[in-house]
Enzyme design. Structure first.
Site, PDB file in Angstrom:
ATOM      1  N   HIS A   1       0.848  -1.195   0.000  1.00  0.00           N
ATOM      2  CA  HIS A   1       0.000   0.000   0.000  1.00  0.00           C
ATOM      3  C   HIS A   1       0.880   1.241   0.000  1.00  0.00           C
ATOM      4  CE1 HIS A   1      -3.101  -2.832   1.068  1.00  0.00           C
ATOM      5  NE2 HIS A   1      -2.505  -3.129   2.195  1.00  0.00           N
TER       6      HIS A   1
ATOM      7  N   GLU B   1      -1.383  -0.195   8.187  1.00  0.00           N
ATOM      8  CA  GLU B   1      -2.348  -1.082   8.835  1.00  0.00           C
ATOM      9  C   GLU B   1      -1.684  -1.875   9.936  1.00  0.00           C
ATOM     10  OE1 GLU B   1      -3.532  -3.019   5.217  1.00  0.00           O
ATOM     11  OE2 GLU B   1      -2.150  -4.678   5.477  1.00  0.00           O
TER      12      GLU B   1
ATOM     13  N   HIS C   1       3.637  -7.307   1.702  1.00  0.00           N
ATOM     14  CA  HIS C   1       3.034  -8.229   2.668  1.00  0.00           C
ATOM     15  C   HIS C   1       1.979  -9.111   2.025  1.00  0.00           C
ATOM     16  CE1 HIS C   1       0.364  -4.711   2.658  1.00  0.00           C
ATOM     17  NE2 HIS C   1      -0.610  -5.551   2.938  1.00  0.00           N
TER      18      HIS C   1
ATOM     19  N   ARG D   1      -1.348  -4.795  -6.159  1.00  0.00           N
ATOM     20  CA  ARG D   1      -1.129  -6.232  -6.153  1.00  0.00           C
ATOM     21  C   ARG D   1       0.115  -6.543  -6.974  1.00  0.00           C
ATOM     22  NH1 ARG D   1      -6.190  -7.771  -8.224  1.00  0.00           N
ATOM     23  NH2 ARG D   1      -7.222  -7.345  -6.261  1.00  0.00           N
TER      24      ARG D   1
HETATM   25 ZN   LIG Z   1      -2.708  -4.996   3.122  1.00  0.00          ZN
END
Ligand SMILES: [Zn+2]
Length: 320
Positions: free
Chosen positions: A100, A117, A175, A195
């Site tokens: 991200h 996150e 991740h 992605r």
């Molecule tokens: Zn994520």
């Protein structure tokens, strides 16, 4: 009239890698199969929570906060939009390898916030693992070549996971959540995901999911993962042990292990999201009393004042 504990009904997502555990273990009521995510406390346009109880029942959380902005808390006022999204993820199968962007990049290139996150592992099957950064520093050229040749997995850092583990994933960290894991995710309110690798999977129509390689190369941190160090030593509050699991400019997450009674309070600085991860507890605030069962999330408006928790439960507390 509007300041009382709000029981939240989540928005659901049916990504193909999902399972059934959010229904069978966390009491989510939906026909959706598989059930991959429940967005428990969300003001995001891709799926927002709805209030279930009291005078504001039926209102969405963003509508409620537009009408009563003080309920988000004064610290939320510094953000253009409600900053936090809290969701549950049931990864029966593994998720794509992804990254991200940070706020800097995302606001410049995408006109929305980036995404930092954190994950709290609720359940993990034996041998479950996730991908967290690289084993060793890598150059952008090597990363590009490995993505193109399908040889990325040889250089990623794999971490075994156990229930209770906590991971803080700063924007830019490569991740992936592995198979057989249920996670509580506290994140910036953003759905910007680049992605990188999807295990050559196909969707129901036989098409691969889109990859975002150029954007990912622009934002991926090329060093090995460097987990932020947090002091998670618990302190006592009444009959509860409370530990700070993680904190950043967007959110703070505490774990409350309750065995009896505990008085807490919500001041005007931030709302508090309370999620019951196991057990159950009675919650009392003002004249209201409700039971918090495993899987349930409530929104305590900023300025609510004192509330009481009583029972045997493990809860997560999320604030700004
Ligand atoms: Zn994520």
């Amino acid at each position: 009239m509007e300041c009382y504990p709000l029981r939240l009904c989540p928005a659901f997502k049916d990504n193909l890698w999902g399972g059934q555990k959010l229904k069978t273990e966390y009491h989510k009521k939906t026909e959706m199969t598989p059930l991959a995510e429940s967005w428990e406390l969300s003001c995001h346009r891709s799926g927002c929570s709805t209030i279930e109880n009291g005078p504001c029942a039926g209102m969405t959380l963003p509508d409620y906060l537009a009408r009563f902005p003080a309920a988000a808390g004064s610290r939320c006022a510094a953000f253009a939009a409600f900053p936090v999204l809290f969701k549950l993820i049931d990864a029966k199968d593994k998720l794509s390898v992804q990254v991200h962007p940070s706020d800097d990049y995302a606001l410049r290139e995408e006109g929305q916030y980036g995404k930092t996150e954190m994950w709290v592992v609720l359940e993990a099957e034996p041998g479950a693992e996730l991908i967290y950064g690289f084993k060793a520093p890598i150059t952008k050229e090597e990363l590009r070549r490995r993505i193109e040749e399908g040889a990325l997995l040889e250089v990623v850092n794999r971490v075994p996971v156990h229930p209770g583990d906590v991971f803080f994933i700063e924007a830019g960290t490569l991740h992936a959540i592995g198979a057989g894991i249920v996670i509580a995710e506290i994140q910036q309110s953003s759905d910007l995901t680049y992605r990188v690798y999807d295990y050559d999977r196909r969707d129901a129509q036989g098409n691969p999911r889109e990859l975002h390689i150029e954007k990912a190369l622009a934002v991926t941190d090329l060093g090995p993962a460097h987990p932020k160090a947090f002091d998670r030593t618990p302190h006592r509050e009444g009959d509860a042990e409370v530990s700070r699991l993680g904190s950043c400019g967007y959110f703070t997450t505490d774990r409350i292990r309750l065995a009896g009674r505990c008085a807490r309070s919500v001041d005007g600085g931030s709302f508090e999201g309370l999620f019951c991860a196991s057990g159950s507890a009675a919650l009392r605030a003002g004249g209201e009393r409700m039971t918090l069962e495993k899987g349930q999330t409530v929104f305590l408006p900023a300025g609510l004042g004192e509330y009481l928790l009583e029972g045997e439960a493990e809860c997560l507390s999320i604030r700004v």
